[in-house]
Motif scaffolding. Structure first.
Motif, PDB file in Angstrom:
ATOM      1  N   SER A 121      17.630  15.328  39.182  1.00 11.12           N
ATOM      2  CA  SER A 121      18.137  15.826  37.752  1.00 11.12           C
ATOM      3  C   SER A 121      17.907  14.729  36.867  1.00 11.12           C
ATOM      4  CB  SER A 121      19.742  15.886  38.068  1.00 11.12           C
ATOM      5  OG  SER A 121      20.401  14.560  38.307  1.00 11.12           O
TER       6      SER A 121
ATOM      7  N   ARG B   3      22.682  28.639  42.891  1.00  7.24           N
ATOM      8  CA  ARG B   3      21.956  28.683  41.622  1.00  7.24           C
ATOM      9  C   ARG B   3      20.729  27.878  41.909  1.00  7.24           C
ATOM     10  NH1 ARG B   3      26.393  28.895  37.020  1.00  7.24           N
ATOM     11  NH2 ARG B   3      26.428  26.688  37.019  1.00  7.24           N
TER      12      ARG B   3
ATOM     13  N   ASN C 278      16.932  28.809  40.935  1.00  5.12           N
ATOM     14  CA  ASN C 278      15.955  28.220  39.860  1.00  5.12           C
ATOM     15  C   ASN C 278      14.619  27.264  40.625  1.00  5.12           C
ATOM     16  OD1 ASN C 278      17.265  29.244  37.345  1.00  5.12           O
ATOM     17  ND2 ASN C 278      19.136  27.812  37.599  1.00  5.12           N
TER      18      ASN C 278
ATOM     19  N   THR D  43      12.112  27.738  32.679  1.00  9.82           N
ATOM     20  CA  THR D  43      11.942  27.491  31.275  1.00  9.82           C
ATOM     21  C   THR D  43      12.549  26.327  31.136  1.00  9.82           C
ATOM     22  OG1 THR D  43      14.020  28.599  30.859  1.00  9.82           O
ATOM     23  CG2 THR D  43      12.101  29.961  30.726  1.00  9.82           C
ATOM     24  N   PRO D  44      12.601  25.421  29.868  1.00 12.08           N
ATOM     25  CA  PRO D  44      13.418  24.429  29.559  1.00 12.08           C
ATOM     26  C   PRO D  44      14.797  24.582  29.875  1.00 12.08           C
ATOM     27  CG  PRO D  44      11.754  24.559  27.886  1.00 12.08           C
ATOM     28  CD  PRO D  44      11.656  25.887  28.858  1.00 12.08           C
ATOM     29  N   ASP D  45      15.486  25.549  29.613  1.00 14.84           N
ATOM     30  CA  ASP D  45      16.789  26.031  29.600  1.00 14.84           C
ATOM     31  C   ASP D  45      17.100  26.040  31.153  1.00 14.84           C
ATOM     32  OD1 ASP D  45      17.359  25.936  27.073  1.00 14.84           O
ATOM     33  OD2 ASP D  45      17.227  28.063  26.896  1.00 14.84           O
ATOM     34  N   GLU D  46      16.205  26.692  31.906  1.00 18.54           N
ATOM     35  CA  GLU D  46      16.344  26.765  33.239  1.00 18.54           C
ATOM     36  C   GLU D  46      16.260  25.503  34.374  1.00 18.54           C
ATOM     37  OE1 GLU D  46      15.008  31.415  34.241  1.00 18.54           O
ATOM     38  OE2 GLU D  46      13.298  29.463  34.221  1.00 18.54           O
ATOM     39  N   ARG D  47      15.361  24.610  33.404  1.00 17.13           N
ATOM     40  CA  ARG D  47      15.173  23.012  34.158  1.00 17.13           C
ATOM     41  C   ARG D  47      16.645  22.415  33.903  1.00 17.13           C
ATOM     42  NH1 ARG D  47       9.930  21.576  35.375  1.00 17.13           N
ATOM     43  NH2 ARG D  47      10.449  19.417  35.028  1.00 17.13           N
ATOM     44  N   LYS D  48      17.103  22.532  32.606  1.00 18.92           N
ATOM     45  CA  LYS D  48      18.481  21.811  32.152  1.00 18.92           C
ATOM     46  C   LYS D  48      19.303  22.408  33.092  1.00 18.92           C
ATOM     47  CE  LYS D  48      21.333  21.002  28.212  1.00 18.92           C
ATOM     48  NZ  LYS D  48      21.277  21.478  26.671  1.00 18.92           N
ATOM     49  N   LEU D  49      19.565  23.652  33.436  1.00 12.44           N
ATOM     50  CA  LEU D  49      20.772  24.148  33.917  1.00 12.44           C
ATOM     51  C   LEU D  49      20.627  23.693  35.569  1.00 12.44           C
ATOM     52  CD1 LEU D  49      22.997  26.072  34.472  1.00 12.44           C
ATOM     53  CD2 LEU D  49      21.617  27.942  34.787  1.00 12.44           C
TER      54      LEU D  49
ATOM     55  N   GLN E  29      21.829  20.262  35.169  1.00 14.59           N
ATOM     56  CA  GLN E  29      23.434  20.296  35.374  1.00 14.59           C
ATOM     57  C   GLN E  29      24.204  20.640  36.401  1.00 14.59           C
ATOM     58  OE1 GLN E  29      23.788  22.774  31.848  1.00 14.59           O
ATOM     59  NE2 GLN E  29      23.667  21.343  30.412  1.00 14.59           N
TER      60      GLN E  29
END
Length: 241
Positions: free
Chosen positions: A75, A142, A146, A153-159, A162
């Motif tokens: 992470s 999840r 992913n 995507t950057p959002d998927e990497r961020k999720l 997290q």
């Protein structure tokens, strides 16, 4: 006559000496057999296969702890935009699912929690532990999904980062509370016979589910992942002070 008496006395002393020798030899032999038996039993009892119920559960927590370290590092790399092999993240999450959730946690849910709940002891704790197991499984699914994506995507990497952080934050106190409160209380809750039988049941279930020593298999797998992420060297975690 005197010579005959002296000769008879000498023969009697020789016979007595032989009897004493044979008696001592027999006692030493018997003692050797007894010591050998005790030694053999001790070796068998203290062997690698003789793992108590709590020891079995806590060493499985050790595997979980190592995966939490992997999650923590993964992470961090995702957040900082560093290179990360997502396949290793997927392997870690799948190991969580197969070894921790589908095996270790099922043992707790089927064999430990009900005993406390039936006895009316630590019920507030077991209730929270059950909820956290469910939350953990959602996070794991999840993370697995992913990690399968070739170009998240950057959002998927961020999720994903997290989700791993949330898993680590929850399971560090989760396993610590089980190790220091729930597992020690098991000794007082059930008899020694039931406690020993429980350990045998766990070992049988482990062999059925994994086709062998599931713990050893999990340790080998987590070691491979650590090496793949270049965090296997324990000295990496030593502070430079």
């Amino acid at each position: 006559m005197e010579n005959l008496n002296n000769q008879s006395n000498r023969l009697d002393q020789q016979d007595k000496g032989r009897r004493d020798f044979l008696t001592k030899t027999s006692l030493l032999a018997a003692g050797g057999i007894a010591l050998t038996g005790i030694s053999s039993c001790g070796l068998q009892k203290g062997g690698d296969d003789d793992v108590t119920t709590n020891e079995d559960l806590m060493r499985e927590h050790g595997v979980l702890k190592r995966i939490l370290l992997i999650y923590d590092e993964a992470s961090s790399r995702l957040i900082k935009g560093k290179d990360l092999n997502l396949e290793l993240v997927g392997q870690s999450a799948n190991l969580i699912k197969s070894f921790v959730e589908d095996y270790h946690e099922k043992l707790e849910e089927d064999h430990l929690f009900p005993r406390f709940e039936k006895a009316g002891q630590l019920t507030d704790l077991t209730k929270i532990l059950r909820v956290q197991h469910k939350k953990g499984r959602l996070l794991t699914l999840r993370i697995i999904e992913n990690a399968k994506k070739p170009n998240p995507t950057p959002d998927e990497r961020k999720l994903m980062a997290q989700d791993m952080q949330a898993f680590v934050r929850m399971y560090n106190p989760h396993e610590a509370r089980e190790d220091t409160v729930l597992f020690p209380a098991l000794h007082k809750l059930i008899s020694k016979h039931e406690y020993d039988s429980l350990g045998e049941d766990f070992e049988k279930k482990e062999k059925e589910q994994f086709g062998g020593d599931g713990f050893d298999m999990a340790v080998d797998k987590v070691t491979q992942i650590e090496k793949g992420m270049n965090i296997y060297d324990l000295n990496l975690f030593t502070p430079n002070i």
